[in-house]
Enzyme design. Structure first.
Site, PDB file in Angstrom:
ATOM      1  N   LYS A   1      14.305  -2.643   5.968  1.00 52.67           N
ATOM      2  CA  LYS A   1      13.799  -1.781   6.072  1.00 52.67           C
ATOM      3  C   LYS A   1      12.210  -1.967   6.770  1.00 52.67           C
ATOM      4  O   LYS A   1      11.263  -2.471   5.749  1.00 52.67           O
ATOM      5  CB  LYS A   1      13.612  -0.197   6.236  1.00 52.67           C
ATOM      6  CG  LYS A   1      13.069   0.414   6.619  1.00 52.67           C
ATOM      7  CD  LYS A   1      12.098   1.681   6.202  1.00 52.67           C
ATOM      8  CE  LYS A   1      10.977   1.778   6.433  1.00 52.67           C
ATOM      9  NZ  LYS A   1       9.778   1.389   7.734  1.00 52.67           N
TER      10      LYS A   1
ATOM     11  N   GLU B   1       5.148  -6.136  -4.382  1.00 51.00           N
ATOM     12  CA  GLU B   1       4.041  -7.344  -4.337  1.00 51.00           C
ATOM     13  C   GLU B   1       2.845  -6.503  -3.543  1.00 51.00           C
ATOM     14  O   GLU B   1       3.534  -6.175  -2.372  1.00 51.00           O
ATOM     15  CB  GLU B   1       4.948  -8.538  -3.247  1.00 51.00           C
ATOM     16  CG  GLU B   1       5.711  -9.188  -4.047  1.00 51.00           C
ATOM     17  CD  GLU B   1       6.115 -10.269  -3.290  1.00 51.00           C
ATOM     18  OE1 GLU B   1       5.921 -10.240  -1.778  1.00 51.00           O
ATOM     19  OE2 GLU B   1       6.485 -11.477  -3.594  1.00 51.00           O
TER      20      GLU B   1
ATOM     21  N   GLU C   1      -9.248  -1.940  -1.548  1.00 50.19           N
ATOM     22  CA  GLU C   1      -8.901  -2.777  -0.350  1.00 50.19           C
ATOM     23  C   GLU C   1      -8.851  -2.086   0.791  1.00 50.19           C
ATOM     24  O   GLU C   1      -8.310  -1.190   1.166  1.00 50.19           O
ATOM     25  CB  GLU C   1      -7.470  -2.769  -0.301  1.00 50.19           C
ATOM     26  CG  GLU C   1      -6.745  -4.162  -0.013  1.00 50.19           C
ATOM     27  CD  GLU C   1      -5.219  -4.760   0.152  1.00 50.19           C
ATOM     28  OE1 GLU C   1      -4.689  -3.820   0.352  1.00 50.19           O
ATOM     29  OE2 GLU C   1      -4.605  -5.993   0.392  1.00 50.19           O
TER      30      GLU C   1
HETATM   31  P1  NDP Z   1       2.629   0.975   3.125  1.00 50.03           P
HETATM   32  O1  NDP Z   1       2.441   0.570   1.677  1.00 50.03           O
HETATM   33  O2  NDP Z   1       2.098   1.395   4.127  1.00 50.03           O
HETATM   34  O3  NDP Z   1       4.037   0.230   3.952  1.00 50.03           O
HETATM   35  C1  NDP Z   1       5.103  -0.954   3.407  1.00 50.03           C
HETATM   36  C2  NDP Z   1       6.165  -0.607   4.046  1.00 50.03           C
HETATM   37  O4  NDP Z   1       6.775   0.663   3.343  1.00 50.03           O
HETATM   38  C3  NDP Z   1       6.437  -0.113   5.698  1.00 50.03           C
HETATM   39  O5  NDP Z   1       7.746  -1.129   5.560  1.00 50.03           O
HETATM   40  C4  NDP Z   1       6.694   1.334   5.941  1.00 50.03           C
HETATM   41  O6  NDP Z   1       7.038   1.829   6.415  1.00 50.03           O
HETATM   42  C5  NDP Z   1       7.180   1.319   4.096  1.00 50.03           C
HETATM   43  N1  NDP Z   1       7.550   2.887   3.898  1.00 50.03           N
HETATM   44  C6  NDP Z   1       6.544   3.224   3.495  1.00 50.03           C
HETATM   45  N2  NDP Z   1       6.461   4.883   2.742  1.00 50.03           N
HETATM   46  C7  NDP Z   1       8.250   3.777   2.460  1.00 50.03           C
HETATM   47  C8  NDP Z   1       9.205   5.541   1.085  1.00 50.03           C
HETATM   48  N3  NDP Z   1       8.898   6.474   0.924  1.00 50.03           N
HETATM   49  N4  NDP Z   1      10.158   4.746   0.892  1.00 50.03           N
HETATM   50  C9  NDP Z   1      10.189   3.496   1.901  1.00 50.03           C
HETATM   51  N5  NDP Z   1      10.011   2.990   2.240  1.00 50.03           N
HETATM   52  C10 NDP Z   1       8.429   3.388   2.832  1.00 50.03           C
HETATM   53  O7  NDP Z   1       1.944  -0.750   3.709  1.00 50.03           O
HETATM   54  P2  NDP Z   1       1.041  -1.882   4.862  1.00 50.03           P
HETATM   55  O8  NDP Z   1       2.690  -1.208   6.039  1.00 50.03           O
HETATM   56  O9  NDP Z   1      -0.211  -0.090   5.383  1.00 50.03           O
HETATM   57  O10 NDP Z   1       0.558  -2.707   4.497  1.00 50.03           O
HETATM   58  C11 NDP Z   1      -0.501  -3.081   4.486  1.00 50.03           C
HETATM   59  C12 NDP Z   1      -0.075  -3.365   2.668  1.00 50.03           C
HETATM   60  O11 NDP Z   1       0.434  -4.252   2.311  1.00 50.03           O
HETATM   61  C13 NDP Z   1      -1.520  -3.677   1.888  1.00 50.03           C
HETATM   62  O12 NDP Z   1      -1.984  -2.920   0.953  1.00 50.03           O
HETATM   63  C14 NDP Z   1      -1.545  -5.111   1.528  1.00 50.03           C
HETATM   64  O13 NDP Z   1      -2.353  -6.090   0.274  1.00 50.03           O
HETATM   65  C15 NDP Z   1       0.195  -5.332   1.277  1.00 50.03           C
HETATM   66  N6  NDP Z   1       0.788  -6.690   1.455  1.00 50.03           N
HETATM   67  C16 NDP Z   1       0.611  -7.234  -0.207  1.00 50.03           C
HETATM   68  C17 NDP Z   1       1.136  -8.423   0.255  1.00 50.03           C
HETATM   69  C18 NDP Z   1       1.680  -9.237  -1.016  1.00 50.03           C
HETATM   70  O14 NDP Z   1       3.046 -10.096  -0.775  1.00 50.03           O
HETATM   71  N7  NDP Z   1       1.365  -9.144  -1.997  1.00 50.03           N
HETATM   72  C19 NDP Z   1       1.874  -9.515   1.653  1.00 50.03           C
HETATM   73  C20 NDP Z   1       0.829  -8.165   2.251  1.00 50.03           C
HETATM   74  C21 NDP Z   1       0.914  -6.939   1.957  1.00 50.03           C
HETATM   75  P3  NDP Z   1       6.983   2.547   7.533  1.00 50.03           P
HETATM   76  O15 NDP Z   1       5.327   1.199   8.026  1.00 50.03           O
HETATM   77  O16 NDP Z   1       8.206   3.190   8.385  1.00 50.03           O
HETATM   78  O17 NDP Z   1       5.661   3.329   6.989  1.00 50.03           O
END
Ligand code: NDP
Length: 487
Positions: free
Chosen positions: A181, A256, A384
């Site tokens: 997803k 992650e 962050e």
């Molecule tokens: P989110 O947590 O908002 O979303 C990440 C993913 O989770 C998206 O596909 C989102 O879908 C999905 N999601 C949201 N709610 C649910 C749920 N209830 N059940 C299942 N999936 C769900 O993060 P961001 O997209 O805003 O990404 C930024 C974050 O990612 C930052 O905190 C960053 O630090 C972290 N990150 C960490 C990395 C690592 O390797 N440690 C690398 C890159 C980023 P949707 O978009 O549809 O809401």
């Protein structure tokens, strides 16, 4: 846009799910915009629990045959996908830039080659992965790794295809099937990857892609009893939600998450290198989990370091990410921009000083920003931002540096700039971080573990660590005297 196809940067992209080797539509859609100019890129299938269930069912049905496929054949197919990624590299780069606003030159030269490499690396690693044997009083303990089953992979928008394939490649190599997803703000390259995998001959149902919005589709995936692994990259609040959703089924998770990583600059460092490393933290408009957003500088060199930093930051070119000369593109979404600006406004209201930037620019751009006069317990130091915003604090001695560095709830990475090997070893040993860079940044071997401590994550992926997560590890103990235990 027509029917289920949209054209982005001249490339046709199917906006439906990819389930069981078929394109599947949804009754509803959501609109995908480009951060470059806000233009509409497509109306994307808005999946619900029904599509989530169908995708898990397809992955479950495809699992036995894929798990039984010889390793060499699985590896061959992963290399065929990598070939497809390389053939369509320009398409993937252009579509990803339109969708998430990161630099086209980076996508072309760094990111998409890495996407192909993700597949090649795990295909090759699979073939060299040894099964260990241990001997106990003549009994042989044979350790093997069995495919675990259908895996749900959930990825964010800041590096969509790179992070998706970082999970897909080891999951498939290990003999698992996948439901991916992608993030709502960047759904497009995952759809192209489905085409590429099908062209490469990956059997139907082995890789499935569902589109949708957060919980609306996510909860059905993460609470599904047939799912054997969940790997998630994203924010801490979503990780907690997913962990709670997976808990009743005890589904193993790899998380992650975010960071608030420090860059420690010691007085014995090459200050020019240190300033260069610091300015690099604006990469991808600051939307990098690993970014060292807290500059911690030894008091005696703080003024000189800041002077060099300001000079280098002034040389950055901000603008259209499709232009070769651009260093900083737009931020992903108006909502994210609001969030970034809110952090900066509140920090300034609390007494911070913007040495560089500190303002929103026209369109979806934010000026690269450096804030000083920030308190250790303030929001801007502890939370962050995920935008081009750095803070600068000073320290007097090594103990003070380590104390500041470790004083957040995160533990993803840390970077040191120092001229002393002994100091680097001493300080590294005291830092809470999954990755430490010394006088460099971002370079990493895929054989090494990747992940974070504390709120930056649970578990490690990379090399053997990925296979340990995506497999059920088994120990088979055989009697000493022969296969049936009798002499
Ligand atoms: P989110 O947590 O908002 O979303 C990440 C993913 O989770 C998206 O596909 C989102 O879908 C999905 N999601 C949201 N709610 C649910 C749920 N209830 N059940 C299942 N999936 C769900 O993060 P961001 O997209 O805003 O990404 C930024 C974050 O990612 C930052 O905190 C960053 O630090 C972290 N990150 C960490 C990395 C690592 O390797 N440690 C690398 C890159 C980023 P949707 O978009 O549809 O809401």
């Amino acid at each position: 846009m027509s029917g289920h196809l949209t054209t982005v940067a001249g490339v046709a992209v199917d906006t439906r799910h990819w389930i069981g080797g078929q394109r599947v539509a949804s009754a509803a859609a959501f609109t995908d915009h480009s951060p470059i100019d806000g233009s509409v890129l497509g109306e994307i299938a808005r999946g619900t629990a029904a599509e989530a269930d169908a995708a898990v069912a397809a992955a479950t049905a495809a699992f036995p045959a894929w798990a039984a496929t010889p390793r060499a054949e699985r590896a061959r197919l992963l290399h065929a996908i990598a070939d497809g990624v390389e053939r369509r590299l320009e398409d993937l780069a252009a579509v990803e830039t339109a969708d998430n606003g990161a630099l086209l030159r980076s996508h072309r030269r760094g990111v998409m080659p890495r996407v192909a490499h993700n597949f090649r690396f795990f295909a090759d690693w699979l073939l060299t992965l040894d099964h260990e044997d241990f001997d106990t009083r003549g009994h042989t303990n044979h350790v093997s790794r069995d495919p675990a089953g259908p895996c749900v992979l959930i990825t964010p928008w800041n590096a969509p295809l790179m992070l998706a394939t970082w999970k897909i490649a080891p999951a498939l190599a290990a003999g698992n099937t996948v439901v991916l997803k992608p993030a709502e703000w960047t759904p497009l390259t995952a759809s192209l990857l489905a085409d590429i995998a099908a062209e490469a001959g990956l059997p139907a149902g082995v890789l499935n892609v569902v589109q949708g919005l957060g919980s609306e589709i996510g909860d059905a995936l993460t609470s599904h009893p047939d799912v054997r692994r969940i790997s998630f990259t994203g924010s801490v609040p979503t990780a907690k939600h997913i962990a709670a959703s997976a808990a009743p089924q005890l589904t193993p998770l790899s998380l992650e998450l975010g960071g608030k990583s420090p860059l420690l600059v010691f007085a014995d460092a090459d200050l020019d290198l240190a300033a260069t490393l610091a300015v690099e933290q604006y990469d991808n408009a600051g939307q990098v989990c690993l970014a060292a957003t807290r500059l911690l500088v030894e008091e005696s060199v703080a003024e000189e370091f800041t002077r060099r930093f300001v000079e280098k930051a002034a040389q950055l070119t901000q603008g259209d990410p499709r232009e070769e000369a651009t260093d900083l593109g737009p931020n992903i979404h108006p909502r994210q921009l609001e969030k970034i600006d809110g952090f900066v406004r509140r920090a300034i209201a609390a007494g911070a000083r913007a040495v560089v930037g500190g303002t929103r620019l026209e369109g979806q751009y934010y000026a690269p920003t450096l804030l000083t006069d920030v308190a250790q317990d303030s929001e801007i130091v502890q939370e962050e931002v995920f935008g081009p915003v750095l803070t600068l604090q000073t320290f007097r001695d090594e103990a003070g540096a380590v104390q500041l560095a470790n004083d957040t709830r995160f533990g993803l990475a840390a970077t040191l700039a120092t001229g002393s090997r002994e100091r680097a070893e001493r300080v590294t040993g005291q830092l809470v971080a999954g990755t430490v860079w010394v006088n460099c940044f971002f370079v990493r071997d895929l054989r090494a573990p990747f992940g974070g401590s504390r709120h930056s994550g649970v578990g490690r992926e990379g090399g053997t660590w990925s296979f340990d997560f995506y497999c059920d590890v088994k120990n088979t103990v055989s009697a000493p005297k022969g296969w049936n235990g009798h002499g």
